[in-house]
Enzyme design. Sequence first.
Site, PDB file in Angstrom:
ATOM      1  N   ASP A  19      62.418  -6.761  12.462  1.00 33.28           N
ATOM      2  CA  ASP A  19      61.960  -5.221  13.805  1.00 33.28           C
ATOM      3  C   ASP A  19      60.629  -4.852  13.651  1.00 33.28           C
ATOM      4  OD1 ASP A  19      62.338  -4.368  16.933  1.00 33.28           O
ATOM      5  OD2 ASP A  19      63.759  -3.481  15.915  1.00 33.28           O
ATOM      6  N   ASN A  67      66.745 -12.517  22.970  1.00 27.60           N
ATOM      7  CA  ASN A  67      65.384 -12.499  23.410  1.00 27.60           C
ATOM      8  C   ASN A  67      64.621 -13.930  23.858  1.00 27.60           C
ATOM      9  OD1 ASN A  67      64.149 -11.993  19.446  1.00 27.60           O
ATOM     10  ND2 ASN A  67      64.161 -10.852  21.130  1.00 27.60           N
TER      11      ASN A  67
HETATM   12  C1  FPP Z   1      61.352  -7.413  17.019  1.00 28.18           C
HETATM   13  O1  FPP Z   1      59.899  -6.886  17.417  1.00 28.18           O
HETATM   14  C2  FPP Z   1      60.472  -8.693  16.938  1.00 28.18           C
HETATM   15  C3  FPP Z   1      61.139 -10.144  17.542  1.00 28.18           C
HETATM   16  C4  FPP Z   1      61.750 -10.533  18.559  1.00 28.18           C
HETATM   17  C5  FPP Z   1      60.302 -11.544  16.834  1.00 28.18           C
HETATM   18  C6  FPP Z   1      59.930 -11.270  15.378  1.00 28.18           C
HETATM   19  C7  FPP Z   1      59.123 -12.668  15.162  1.00 28.18           C
HETATM   20  C8  FPP Z   1      58.480 -13.297  13.861  1.00 28.18           C
HETATM   21  C9  FPP Z   1      58.135 -11.905  12.742  1.00 28.18           C
HETATM   22  C10 FPP Z   1      57.041 -14.603  14.331  1.00 28.18           C
HETATM   23  C11 FPP Z   1      57.890 -15.174  14.315  1.00 28.18           C
HETATM   24  C12 FPP Z   1      58.613 -16.315  13.520  1.00 28.18           C
HETATM   25  C13 FPP Z   1      58.739 -16.861  13.254  1.00 28.18           C
HETATM   26  C14 FPP Z   1      59.791 -17.858  11.941  1.00 28.18           C
HETATM   27  C15 FPP Z   1      57.448 -18.373  13.331  1.00 28.18           C
HETATM   28  P1  FPP Z   1      59.794  -6.338  18.503  1.00 28.18           P
HETATM   29  O2  FPP Z   1      58.921  -7.682  19.515  1.00 28.18           O
HETATM   30  O3  FPP Z   1      60.837  -6.303  18.833  1.00 28.18           O
HETATM   31  O4  FPP Z   1      59.239  -4.810  18.565  1.00 28.18           O
HETATM   32  P2  FPP Z   1      59.614  -3.627  19.088  1.00 28.18           P
HETATM   33  O5  FPP Z   1      60.893  -2.994  18.918  1.00 28.18           O
HETATM   34  O6  FPP Z   1      58.416  -3.088  18.241  1.00 28.18           O
HETATM   35  O7  FPP Z   1      58.731  -4.119  20.495  1.00 28.18           O
END
Ligand code: FPP
Length: 246
Positions: A19, A67
């Site tokens: 996250d 998501n």
């Molecule tokens: C949460 O951060 C993260 C995600 C929703 C996606 C995680 C994805 C990756 C690390 C990359 C994709 C993976 C692969 C295997 C290619 P957030 O967007 O919710 O962050 P925030 O809470 O700070 O807004």
Amino acid sequence: MKEKPKLTKLPQHVAIIMDGNGRWAKERGLPRLAGHRAGTENIRPVLEACVEYEVKILTLWAFSTENWRRPEKEVRGLMRLLRETIKRELQELHEQGVQLRHTGRLDRLSPSLQKQVREAIELTKDNDRIILNVAFDYGGRAEILAAVRRIIQDGVLPEQLDEALFSQYLYTAGLPDPDLIIRTSGEFRVSNFMIWQGAYAEYYITPTYWPAFDEEELYQALLDYSQRERRFGLTSSQLATQTSLI
Ligand code: FPP
């Protein structure tokens, strides 16, 4: 330099809720996708550190069932990242003995991405250095419902159903439950992640955003884990006589 304390007990299966990519990007005045890209680039060093610490399974939650509700551009970007990452990294991961697995639904990904994921799993299925289990289009409640549907379809009788059989109907069939679940970016929530498998997991929460979660952070999480007593509902003295449960 002060020597690091030894890790006296290591988790076999570490799962990470990655996250904070969005906040990491925002702090730098970058678009959210730049955060996801930086997060993706952080996977290899963390995987390599896990190999060094002899972790046998690393589960990474990369895309949740919720998501899909994000802006279309972000969803497309995350799909693209998965596609590009498999294309770029697969051969090297294979040569390094990494077995790729997927946890979650595949059927909502594009046919070409489904094919790419299936081929990656097939290519690496006999590797045994570490399992990299990517949770993509994964949600714990949806997983449990899917399991129940298949149990009914298979005509399993109520008296036949126990925890071991139920586990075999989950996406993670054949994998041991996570011992340690790490959540980056400081939220104290489970967020529908491995709600069955995480029943006895130890949780570790760090304020660090996922793109900045490095080997030192991983070491701190492992150190914290190694200092905890896992009791599985027993008293300490019962535990001492039932070490087979630990
Ligand atoms: C949460 O951060 C993260 C995600 C929703 C996606 C995680 C994805 C990756 C690390 C990359 C994709 C993976 C692969 C295997 C290619 P957030 O967007 O919710 O962050 P925030 O809470 O700070 O807004």
